[in-house]
Design a protein around this motif. Structure first.
Motif: not given
Length: 323
Positions: A213, A303, A309
């Motif tokens: 990532l 992330c 998320y």
């Protein structure tokens, strides 16, 4: 004791009608997916499509909404979008159904149809599309045309009525039924601006992220309208069928998993045009690129533990199919 039966022979293998498995090819030809992959895969460019059936609704959409769903580097060129289904029976990826939305855009004077949403019924076509930049997802898609004279699979004379439907994760996203009333593109009051234009290609935004990532590469890919001096998309005029807005029953909604019904609702339905076509998809060219890098702290913040998320991707919305 139960009898076990296994078919170990793949029809067509060894006849040069289908590509050899990746492990039997030069490793330089393996551009996507695992080496032990399905029978049909993306490692066969250019892709060819023979006598597919295209069913495209045209509708007007609010320009503010369209500008909100295209990347910042693009310029919106038209408020009429193409909302289409395709029945692909003869392709180098195998047979599959497809649905997508095309928006007229440009970048530095290069004009093309941009795809913000695409859905398919077959995994290798989804994976192959993502390798070229197409934003494809799996879905259930049904395309039906019926009525009239005998349908030989080519001529449009045997198709008086149509019925299309797409669902994903148990939710119906779109459905449309109705009756054809004409056979000329001019039957529609307005069509997307790229219709009939031979210099408009197709554009997509490809996003590739490293496994850790730390880095993401954005690429605006472009497929020119011509390949080896010929237009990649060849319409068969004798197969054209059209329907007027008053002949169409239209349903389009957002779901917990797919938001196109909310981001691109139809302000005014303009009609439907259907036809058969042949298509070639070659490797794409890159018009624009951008690389995003992240520190370990940014990876955790944006992330891993960001609100969308935590509460979006980890949630399931259970609902029976068709309800």
């Amino acid at each position: 004791m139960a009898d076990l039966f296994s078919v170990t022979q793949i029809p067509g293998m060894g006849t040069n009608e289908i590509p050899a498995p990746p492990l039997e090819r030069d490793e330089k030809s393996r551009i996507n997916y695992g080496v032990a992959d399905p029978l049909f895969d993306i490692d066969t460019l250019p892709l060819t499509y023979t006598n597919s059936r295209w069913n495209a609704f045209a509708y007007e959409c609010d320009e503010k909404l369209l500008k909100a769903i295209i990347p910042d580097c693009l310029t919106l060129e038209d408020d009429v979008v193409e909302f289409w289904y395709v029945d692909h029976d003869h392709t180098r990826l195998g047979p599959y159904g497809e649905m997508g939305i095309t928006v007229a855009c440009s970048y530095n004077g290069v004009k093309f149809g941009y795809y913000p949403y695409m859905y398919l019924t077959q995994d290798s076509a989804v994976d192959g599309g993502r390798a070229l930049g197409f934003p494809k997802k799996m879905a259930f898609i049904r395309t039906l045309e019926h009525g009239g004279k005998w349908d030989d699979g080519y001529e449009a004379s045997g198709r008086d009525y149509f019925s299309f439907m797409m669902s994903r994760n148990g939710y119906v996203i779109h459905s449309a039924t109705g009756k054809y009333s004409g056979n000329q593109l001019s039957d529609l009051s307005r069509v997307p601006t790229f219709y009939g234009k031979t210099d408009w290609g197709r554009g997509n935004m490809k996003i590739v992220t490293d496994g850790d990532l730390a880095k993401t590469r954005w690429q605006l890919t472009h497929l020119p309208s011509e390949w080896e001096g010929k237009h990649r998309f060849q319409i068969k005029p004798e197969t054209v069928m059209t329907a007027q807005p008053e002949d169409i029953n239209w349903f389009f909604q957002a779901t917990p998993f797919d938001n196109c019904g909310n981001t691109m609702p139809a302000k005014k339905l303009l009609g439907l045009v259907s036809y058969n076509f042949d298509l070639i998809i070659p490797p794409a060219e890159i018009l624009w690129s951008q690389t995003i890098t992240r520190t370990p702290e940014e990876i955790a913040k944006y992330c891993l533990y960001e609100t969308p998320y935590k509460f979006g991707m980890r949630q399931k919305f259970s609902k029976p199919q068709g309800v």
